[in-house]
Every structure is written in C-alpha cells, then in structure tokens.
Scaffold this motif. Structure first.
Motif, PDB file in Angstrom:
ATOM      1  N   TYR A 240       1.003  -1.287  -0.009  1.00 20.07           N
ATOM      2  CA  TYR A 240       0.095   0.037   0.133  1.00 20.07           C
ATOM      3  C   TYR A 240       0.865   1.321   0.024  1.00 20.07           C
ATOM      4  CZ  TYR A 240      -3.863  -2.730   1.031  1.00 20.07           C
ATOM      5  OH  TYR A 240      -5.089  -3.852   1.040  1.00 20.07           O
ATOM      6  N   THR A 241       0.404   2.348  -0.699  1.00 20.82           N
ATOM      7  CA  THR A 241       1.043   3.527  -0.737  1.00 20.82           C
ATOM      8  C   THR A 241       0.585   4.196   0.542  1.00 20.82           C
ATOM      9  OG1 THR A 241      -0.760   4.754  -1.798  1.00 20.82           O
ATOM     10  CG2 THR A 241       1.026   3.728  -3.329  1.00 20.82           C
ATOM     11  N   ALA A 242       1.126   5.391   0.884  1.00 24.58           N
ATOM     12  CA  ALA A 242       0.725   6.157   2.160  1.00 24.58           C
ATOM     13  C   ALA A 242      -0.674   6.686   2.114  1.00 24.58           C
ATOM     14  CB  ALA A 242       1.781   7.374   2.227  1.00 24.58           C
ATOM     15  N   LYS A 243      -1.137   7.184   0.809  1.00 26.32           N
ATOM     16  CA  LYS A 243      -2.245   7.476   0.548  1.00 26.32           C
ATOM     17  C   LYS A 243      -3.435   6.536   0.828  1.00 26.32           C
ATOM     18  CE  LYS A 243      -5.256  10.325  -2.674  1.00 26.32           C
ATOM     19  NZ  LYS A 243      -5.234  11.745  -1.730  1.00 26.32           N
ATOM     20  N   GLN A 244      -3.023   5.200   0.160  1.00 26.16           N
ATOM     21  CA  GLN A 244      -3.848   4.195   0.323  1.00 26.16           C
ATOM     22  C   GLN A 244      -4.226   3.775   1.819  1.00 26.16           C
ATOM     23  OE1 GLN A 244      -1.745   1.647  -2.274  1.00 26.16           O
ATOM     24  NE2 GLN A 244      -3.417   1.542  -3.592  1.00 26.16           N
ATOM     25  N   ILE A 245      -3.125   3.782   2.638  1.00 23.66           N
ATOM     26  CA  ILE A 245      -3.289   3.483   3.977  1.00 23.66           C
ATOM     27  C   ILE A 245      -4.050   4.488   4.716  1.00 23.66           C
ATOM     28  CG2 ILE A 245      -2.062   3.251   6.127  1.00 23.66           C
ATOM     29  CD1 ILE A 245       0.284   2.275   4.400  1.00 23.66           C
ATOM     30  N   SER A 246      -3.860   5.847   4.460  1.00 20.83           N
ATOM     31  CA  SER A 246      -4.641   6.739   5.048  1.00 20.83           C
ATOM     32  C   SER A 246      -6.118   6.657   4.644  1.00 20.83           C
ATOM     33  CB  SER A 246      -4.258   8.133   4.558  1.00 20.83           C
ATOM     34  OG  SER A 246      -4.965   9.190   5.141  1.00 20.83           O
ATOM     35  N   LEU A 247      -6.494   6.343   3.479  1.00 20.33           N
ATOM     36  CA  LEU A 247      -7.728   6.067   2.782  1.00 20.33           C
ATOM     37  C   LEU A 247      -8.449   4.948   3.547  1.00 20.33           C
ATOM     38  CD1 LEU A 247      -7.259   6.897  -0.828  1.00 20.33           C
ATOM     39  CD2 LEU A 247      -8.605   8.206   0.759  1.00 20.33           C
TER      40      LEU A 247
END
Length: 100
Positions: free
Chosen positions: A40-47
């Motif tokens: 996962y990317t940082a943005k995906q984890i946040s989402l």
C-alpha cells in the motif's frame, strides 16, 4: 515442489475450475492460489483508515502497532510489513470488524 505435490496441486486446480471444490479447499492443496498481499502507498493506508472511521491511535491499536507507526506509514516515511501488512489487507477487503 516435488512431482507429487505438483500433481495434487494441478488436480485441485482442475477440480476448482469445474466447481467440484471451493476456493478454501483449493487453498489447502495449492499455496499458489493465495492472493498476494498488496504493497500500500501512504495515501492508500490513510484512505483505508478513514474508510473504517478511526483515528490513527485507534487504528494502530487494532493493528497492534504504535500510533507513530501509522503516522509514518501515512506520511510515506515507512511501510508496514509481514503480519501487519496482511492485517491491513484484510481490513481493506473485509472491514475493521473482521479483526475486532
């Protein structure tokens, strides 16, 4: 894999294709049938965290990591790995209730 394992895996795959066994049973015979765990990317984890409606601290508690770890993932400073990455994948697919 040795020849016997390969033969059993192929037979299980064939049985799955014709509907004679389900995916869970197939997994007992063939490790290759398991879905890969995504990175996962940082943005995906946040989402994912926001989708389940949790703060970083509470999300971290569910994953059994520090809130600082979640913060670093979401800022792209580090990445989850191992069992934590698998848990994150499960939460992404099934929701937080599955590990609660």
């Amino acid at each position: 894999m040795n020849n016997v394992q390969e033969t059993i895996s192929e037979m299980a795959a064939d049985l799955y294709e014709v509907g004679a066994i389900d995916k869970v049973t197939l997994r007992k015979f063939n490790i290759k049938s398991l879905s890969p765990v995504p990175n996962y990317t940082a943005k995906q984890i946040s989402l994912i965290r926001k989708k389940v409606g949790l703060s970083q601290a509470v999300f971290a508690a569910y994953l059994n990591v520090s809130d600082r770890a979640v913060k670093k993932w979401e800022q792209g400073e580090s990445k989850p790995s191992g069992a934590t990455l698998k848990l994150l994948s499960i939460v992404d697919k099934k929701g937080i209730e599955i590990i609660a």
